[in-house]
Design a protein around this motif. Structure first.
Motif, PDB file in Angstrom:
ATOM      1  N   LEU A  30       0.850  -1.186   0.000  1.00  0.00           N
ATOM      2  CA  LEU A  30       0.000   0.000   0.000  1.00  0.00           C
ATOM      3  C   LEU A  30       0.887   1.237   0.000  1.00  0.00           C
ATOM      4  CD1 LEU A  30      -2.658  -1.072   2.660  1.00  0.00           C
ATOM      5  CD2 LEU A  30      -2.763  -1.345   0.172  1.00  0.00           C
ATOM      6  N   ASP A  31       0.569   2.192  -0.864  1.00  0.00           N
ATOM      7  CA  ASP A  31       1.375   3.409  -1.009  1.00  0.00           C
ATOM      8  C   ASP A  31       0.424   4.571  -1.273  1.00  0.00           C
ATOM      9  OD1 ASP A  31       2.841   5.580  -2.171  1.00  0.00           O
ATOM     10  OD2 ASP A  31       4.431   4.209  -2.778  1.00  0.00           O
ATOM     11  N   THR A  56       3.102   1.376  -7.281  1.00  0.00           N
ATOM     12  CA  THR A  56       1.677   1.192  -7.489  1.00  0.00           C
ATOM     13  C   THR A  56       1.134   0.197  -6.473  1.00  0.00           C
ATOM     14  OG1 THR A  56       2.020   1.555  -9.845  1.00  0.00           O
ATOM     15  CG2 THR A  56      -0.098   0.638  -9.187  1.00  0.00           C
ATOM     16  N   SER A  57       0.098   0.579  -5.742  1.00  0.00           N
ATOM     17  CA  SER A  57      -0.465  -0.279  -4.692  1.00  0.00           C
ATOM     18  C   SER A  57      -1.087  -1.533  -5.298  1.00  0.00           C
ATOM     19  CB  SER A  57      -1.525   0.482  -3.899  1.00  0.00           C
ATOM     20  OG  SER A  57      -0.956   1.631  -3.293  1.00  0.00           O
ATOM     21  N   MET A  81      -4.563  -1.516  -7.093  1.00  0.00           N
ATOM     22  CA  MET A  81      -5.644  -0.772  -6.465  1.00  0.00           C
ATOM     23  C   MET A  81      -5.193   0.646  -6.172  1.00  0.00           C
ATOM     24  SD  MET A  81      -5.578  -2.233  -2.539  1.00  0.00           S
ATOM     25  CE  MET A  81      -6.836  -1.068  -2.065  1.00  0.00           C
ATOM     26  N   GLN A  82      -6.163   1.536  -5.941  1.00  0.00           N
ATOM     27  CA  GLN A  82      -5.895   2.932  -5.612  1.00  0.00           C
ATOM     28  C   GLN A  82      -6.283   3.178  -4.160  1.00  0.00           C
ATOM     29  OE1 GLN A  82      -7.424   5.574  -8.824  1.00  0.00           O
ATOM     30  NE2 GLN A  82      -7.653   3.672 -10.001  1.00  0.00           N
ATOM     31  N   GLY A 337       4.812  10.935   1.154  1.00  0.00           N
ATOM     32  CA  GLY A 337       3.957   9.765   1.268  1.00  0.00           C
ATOM     33  C   GLY A 337       4.512   8.699   2.172  1.00  0.00           C
ATOM     34  N   ILE A 338       3.746   7.627   2.284  1.00  0.00           N
ATOM     35  CA  ILE A 338       4.117   6.469   3.094  1.00  0.00           C
ATOM     36  C   ILE A 338       3.836   5.201   2.320  1.00  0.00           C
ATOM     37  CG2 ILE A 338       1.837   6.471   4.240  1.00  0.00           C
ATOM     38  CD1 ILE A 338       3.265   5.350   6.738  1.00  0.00           C
ATOM     39  N   ARG A 339       4.705   4.205   2.488  1.00  0.00           N
ATOM     40  CA  ARG A 339       4.586   2.927   1.762  1.00  0.00           C
ATOM     41  C   ARG A 339       4.765   1.790   2.760  1.00  0.00           C
ATOM     42  NH1 ARG A 339       8.838   1.978  -3.048  1.00  0.00           N
ATOM     43  NH2 ARG A 339      10.176   2.789  -1.382  1.00  0.00           N
ATOM     44  N   HIS A 340       3.908   0.773   2.651  1.00  0.00           N
ATOM     45  CA  HIS A 340       3.981  -0.375   3.551  1.00  0.00           C
ATOM     46  C   HIS A 340       3.717  -1.649   2.777  1.00  0.00           C
ATOM     47  CE1 HIS A 340       3.499  -2.838   7.153  1.00  0.00           C
ATOM     48  NE2 HIS A 340       2.392  -3.316   6.629  1.00  0.00           N
ATOM     49  N   SER A 341       4.582  -2.648   2.938  1.00  0.00           N
ATOM     50  CA  SER A 341       4.390  -3.943   2.284  1.00  0.00           C
ATOM     51  C   SER A 341       4.036  -5.003   3.325  1.00  0.00           C
ATOM     52  CB  SER A 341       5.663  -4.356   1.529  1.00  0.00           C
ATOM     53  OG  SER A 341       6.752  -4.477   2.417  1.00  0.00           O
ATOM     54  N   PHE A 342       3.302  -6.011   2.906  1.00  0.00           N
ATOM     55  CA  PHE A 342       2.888  -7.090   3.826  1.00  0.00           C
ATOM     56  C   PHE A 342       2.825  -8.411   3.083  1.00  0.00           C
ATOM     57  CE2 PHE A 342      -0.862  -5.076   2.074  1.00  0.00           C
ATOM     58  CZ  PHE A 342      -1.671  -6.129   1.699  1.00  0.00           C
TER      59      PHE A 342
END
Length: 342
Positions: A30-31, A56-57, A81-82, A337-342
């Motif tokens: 998610l970004d 891109t999320s 997704m957006q 911005g902020i970016r998180h991966s899971f």
């Protein structure tokens, strides 16, 4: 009671054995960013919360099963997704699983997959620039993959999206630090349409050896993506690029050069340079791309940013970008911005 207990234990043992042989992962990234965007030729500035500032999320499933003898079955179903709106896809009309929808086998021979997967241009483009797969702030990615719909007439140099549907991909094993991928996309149309012979073909190569990395890709395209339609009958598009990077420890340098041509528009020649340097718990990122058309028009884009890592899976970033096209108004953009991966 004893028989029931034994049955439950037996089923649990079988389930455990099956689990050891196969894996399924729910994963994604998610970004989201807030900023102000004005591209070259835009009539005004757009202040916005957007999705995909640096990546891109996406969200989806990936899995594999051990078939024995070194053979594995693999699948991927992942969707863009957006984050700012919750809308699926990268844009209106994007197919739901436009990031991945493929199934295949892998082993000592390499890997073969069928379905929707990456196009030959994708990995070389995102690996060999400091902003990675940023479709918002990476100069190289913007020139290659993002057209402008603001009256400038600027179109992306990549012939046909960063992913191809209806394709077979063969990925080689690694030979030292060298590996490659061969791509073939079918039109999936019968002979009555006149497009049954249309196809996209391409390949890429990636080489990693210590601080040095090299790449190359080539595409010859007759089909559009993600919704598969044929180009005009007299139009075949070609695209190629060479790239390199070298990690000097204090900084990593990037360099690419490529050309794109077709029968209906001027040839495009793109050079990009970049630098990433570790500073504190993050990296300073700088990149520049220049695309010159045979018509005499050129586009020059430069970005400067800082990416700060809060953890291995979460980072925050800030970027400023300048965008120019011959005889058009200049655009300046910035975002945090902020970016998180899971």
């Amino acid at each position: 009671m004893k028989k029931s207990l034994m049955s439950i234990l037996a089923l649990a043992a079988l389930a455990g054995g099956a689990h050891a042989q196969s894996t399924v992962q729910v994963m994604g990234l998610l970004d989201s960013y807030a900023g102000s965007i004005r591209m070259a030729g835009d009539g005004g500035r757009t202040s916005k919360v957007g999705s995909g500032g640096m990546t891109t999320s996406w969200i989806g499933f990936k899995g594999s099963e051990d078939l024995g003898g070194g053979l594995r079955a693999n699948f991927a179903l992942t969707s863009f997704m957006q984050v700012n709106s919750g809308v699926p896809g990268r844009f209106t009309g994007d197919t739901f699983f436009s990031r991945d929808a493929n199934l295949g086998l892998s082993g000592d021979f390499g890997a073969v997959s069928l379905g929707r997967d990456k196009a030959p241009n994708f990995l070389p483009t995102i690996i060999f620039n400091p902003f990675g797969d940023s479709f918002t702030f990476s100069p190289l990615v913007l020139h290659a993959n993002v057209g402008l719909f603001n009256g400038t007439g600027w179109t992306a140099t990549t012939p046909s999206d960063t992913g191809w549907s209806n394709q077979i991909v063969y990925s080689t094993p690694k030979f030292g630090g060298l590996s490659g991928n061969v791509h073939y996309q079918f039109s999936n149309q019968d002979s009555t349409t006149g497009n049954s012979g249309k196809k996209n073909v391409g390949l890429n190569a990636l080489y990693f050896n210590g601080p040095l990395a090299l790449t190359a890709f080539y595409e010859r395209d007759q089909l559009n993506n993600p919704v598969v339609t044929a180009f005009a009958s007299n139009n075949t598009k070609k695209d190629w690029m060479l790239g390199s990077s070298y990690d000097f420890t204090v900084a990593k340098a990037f360099l690419t050069y490529g050309q794109a041509a077709n029968n209906l528009t001027p040839k495009a020649k793109t050079t990009s340079v970049g630098l990433s340097a570790p500073v504190g718990a993050g990296k300073v990122l700088a990149a520049y791309a220049n695309t010159s058309l045979d018509s005499g028009v050129s586009r020059k884009t430069a970005s400067l940013g800082y990416d700060y890592f809060l953890s291995k899976r979460t980072d925050v970033y800030a970027v400023f970008m300048n965008d120019k096209i011959t005889a058009k108004s200049t655009g300046n953009s910035f975002g945090v911005g902020i970016r998180h991966s899971f």
